[in-house]
Write a protein that holds these residues in place. Structure first.
Motif: not given
Length: 368
Positions: A202-225
């Motif tokens: 709802a808030v963001s232009d780009h979202v970074g998904v974290f797992k165990d201290g590492r960034l798995e993906q930094w992308d738009t909400p549309y692309n993450l989905y």
């Protein structure tokens, strides 16, 4: 119009007592954009936010803000010199100061402090409450005061640490949209930390998904989905499930739902066993389709209904249909696959991301 780079994290490693919590983090935010660090508890997102604010030293890498190095191993620019604002989870308002005095706290010596304070209170829709004290406000109102106070010194970057977690669901949703509108109206760049996917989107232009201290993906909400790069991102973002398939060509997979064509190409050998990610909106109600499924469960969502469907083979799927037609458990319905975003993973790589639902046998991806 091209945007200028505001925040850059390069090869970042930070943590506690020489133990890295965040490792090899690379992330960039353009001026005027809103970014989000999303992930489960303990994944490193808050540690990253604290490092950007200057509260945590770096073990490796560097942080640049507007082209200036503000942190690197062995050097940390003091937080008060960074032109970075903070909005905290617990509001952190001064109880003995009025709303207007809280907002003006960081600009007490500014010659236009009264005008700036009044403008910000109008922006956050609290102009009529300027003389009240924090204990006289609701949680949502207190968070608006906290936001106005953080914006008053005109920071280059605003950091928001789980800012809505103390609020109830409906207020969270409403305030998250309001905060985005306020930040966009001001042209303020921001980084939000949350574990709530709906809030992040709802808030963001780009979202970074974290797992165990590492960034798995930094992308738009549309692309993450629609275009998750890893099984973890596929599992953490959205609702869905995997079905097994055989790769026929770089963009075609044979499944028990038939041949699925997509807009992505894969380089594995034809005949490779893969897991195909499907979302509930990938299964479309099609009365004339030869592909039939039996309804075994349903959840009414208002504008749509979430159905649990079972194929003749016993495999179960989930699908969202418009709620105008009310299908009953036990009925057979025609379906077809509408999955232009063909997302597949090698079977060995995706098995760990699957969650078997004991009650239904669905190889499903969890939703957060």
């Amino acid at each position: 119009m091209s945007q200028s780079l505001l925040l850059s994290l390069r090869g970042l490693a930070c943590g506690y007592q020489e133990h890295p919590v965040v490792q090899q983090l690379n992330l960039h935010l353009n001026a005027g954009d809103i970014g989000c660090l999303l992930g489960p508890s303990g994944c490193g997102k808050t540690t990253t936010l604290r490092a950007i604010a200057g509260f945590e030293p770096l073990l490796e890498g560097e942080i640049q803000l507007a082209g200036e190095v503000i942190s690197r191993a062995g050097y940390t620019l003091a937080p008060e010199k960074r032109r970075i604002g903070m909005v905290f989870q617990d509001y952190a308002l001064f109880p003995h100061l009025s709303v207007a005095e809280n907002v003006a706290f960081g600009i007490r010596k500014h010659p236009r402090r009264e005008l700036i304070t009044a403008e910000l209170l109008e922006l956050v829709k609290l102009g009529h409450l300027s003389k009240r004290y924090p204990h006289e406000l609701s949680g949502g109102q207190q968070q608006r005061v906290s936001l106005a106070r953080a914006l008053a010194p005109e920071p280059q970057l605003l950091l928001l640490d789980e800012p809505f977690s103390n609020l109830d669901g409906e207020l969270r949703r409403r305030l998250s949209h309001e905060v985005r509108d306020i930040l966009k109206a001001r042209g303020t760049s921001a980084i939000l930390v949350t574990h709530d996917q709906e809030e992040a989107f709802a808030v963001s232009d780009h979202v970074g998904v974290f797992k165990d201290g590492r960034l798995e993906q930094w992308d738009t909400p549309y692309n993450l989905y629609h275009e998750p790069l890893t099984p973890f991102v596929a599992s953490f973002v959205g609702q869905g499930y995997f079905i097994r398939g055989l790769l026929q060509s770089p963009d075609t997979v044979q499944t028990e739902l038939g041949i699925i064509h997509g807009n992505r190409a894969y380089t594995w050998a034809p005949g490779s066993s893969v897991d195909v990610l499907l979302r509930p909106d990938d299964i479309v109600y099609a009365p004339d389709s030869e592909q039939k499924a039996q309804i075994v469960g349903k959840t009414f969502l208002g504008a749509a209904t979430l159905y649990r469907l079972q194929l003749p083979t016993g495999t179960q799927l989930e699908a969202i249909f418009p709620s105008h037609a009310d299908h009953l458990p036990g009925q057979q319905v025609g379906i077809r696959v509408a999955a232009d975003h063909l997302v597949v993973f090698p079977v060995q790589g995706s098995v760990a991301a699957q969650v078997n639902l004991a009650e239904s046998g669905v190889r499903r991806v969890t939703s957060n």
